[in-house]
Design a protein around this motif. Structure first.
Motif, PDB file in Angstrom:
ATOM      1  N   ASP A  66       0.683  -1.296  -0.173  1.00 23.38           N
ATOM      2  CA  ASP A  66      -0.252   0.010   0.068  1.00 23.38           C
ATOM      3  C   ASP A  66       0.991   1.303  -0.020  1.00 23.38           C
ATOM      4  OD1 ASP A  66      -1.601   2.028   0.447  1.00 23.38           O
ATOM      5  OD2 ASP A  66      -2.912   1.093   2.025  1.00 23.38           O
ATOM      6  N   ARG A 104       0.161   4.146   0.448  1.00 19.39           N
ATOM      7  CA  ARG A 104      -0.057   5.312   1.416  1.00 19.39           C
ATOM      8  C   ARG A 104       0.698   4.902   2.647  1.00 19.39           C
ATOM      9  NH1 ARG A 104      -6.500   4.179   2.052  1.00 19.39           N
ATOM     10  NH2 ARG A 104      -5.418   1.996   2.154  1.00 19.39           N
ATOM     11  N   TRP A 157       4.934  -8.595   2.915  1.00 21.35           N
ATOM     12  CA  TRP A 157       4.613  -7.075   2.540  1.00 21.35           C
ATOM     13  C   TRP A 157       5.807  -6.537   2.727  1.00 21.35           C
ATOM     14  CZ3 TRP A 157       0.514  -8.254  -0.145  1.00 21.35           C
ATOM     15  CH2 TRP A 157      -0.165  -8.935   0.236  1.00 21.35           C
TER      16      TRP A 157
END
Length: 150
Positions: free
Chosen positions: A57, A59, A126
């Motif tokens: 992600d 963000r 991740w």
């Protein structure tokens, strides 16, 4: 038998932000032929840093950058209490982002050590390895990747 390999990597940044090194380091590891060991990665500059962080992600990286910009603003520093005058940075030889970049590097990391196994870096699902450029304009950055293993 324990072996060592030293790579010097160059990267041209596009300015402030994150530059994913994960696949490039994976290619370097494959070229060494090592299967099990440790990578010691160092960035050879004082105005950028290294981080292992989220790769799914974007963000997350935006929020990290916003946080560090708020903690170390370009215009200078105020007392932690918030009361008192702004003290502009004294070291600004290369522009307004010069001293903040050095402080941001001091608050983060200029080196990382990572394990590898079966010829692959041990990272979480991740996770990615990033060079974090703290300067606004592009720079050529050099890194040292010291592989030790068998």
């Amino acid at each position: 038998m324990l072996r060592q390999h030293l790579d010097r990597l160059e990267l041209t940044t596009t300015g402030e932000g994150f530059h994913d090194l994960t696949s490039r380091l994976g290619t370097c590891l494959a070229a060494t032929g090592l299967q099990l060991g440790v990578l010691h990665l160092s960035v050879l500059h004082t105005s950028c840093s290294l981080t292992i962080n989220e790769n799914a992600d974007p963000r997350v990286l935006q929020d990290l950058a916003a946080y560090l910009q708020a903690v170390v603003p370009e215009e200078g520093v105020r007392p932690i209490s918030g009361a008192g005058p702004l003290r502009p940075w004294v070291h600004d030889d290369e522009g307004a982002d010069d001293m903040p970049a050095h402080i941001r590097t001091a608050l983060t990391a200029s080196s990382l050590s990572l394990s590898f196994e079966r010829g692959r870096l041990l990272l979480g699902t991740w996770q990615a390895i990033y060079l974090w450029e703290h300067r606004r304009r592009p720079h050529r950055r050099q890194l040292s990747a010291h592989w030790i293993g068998s």
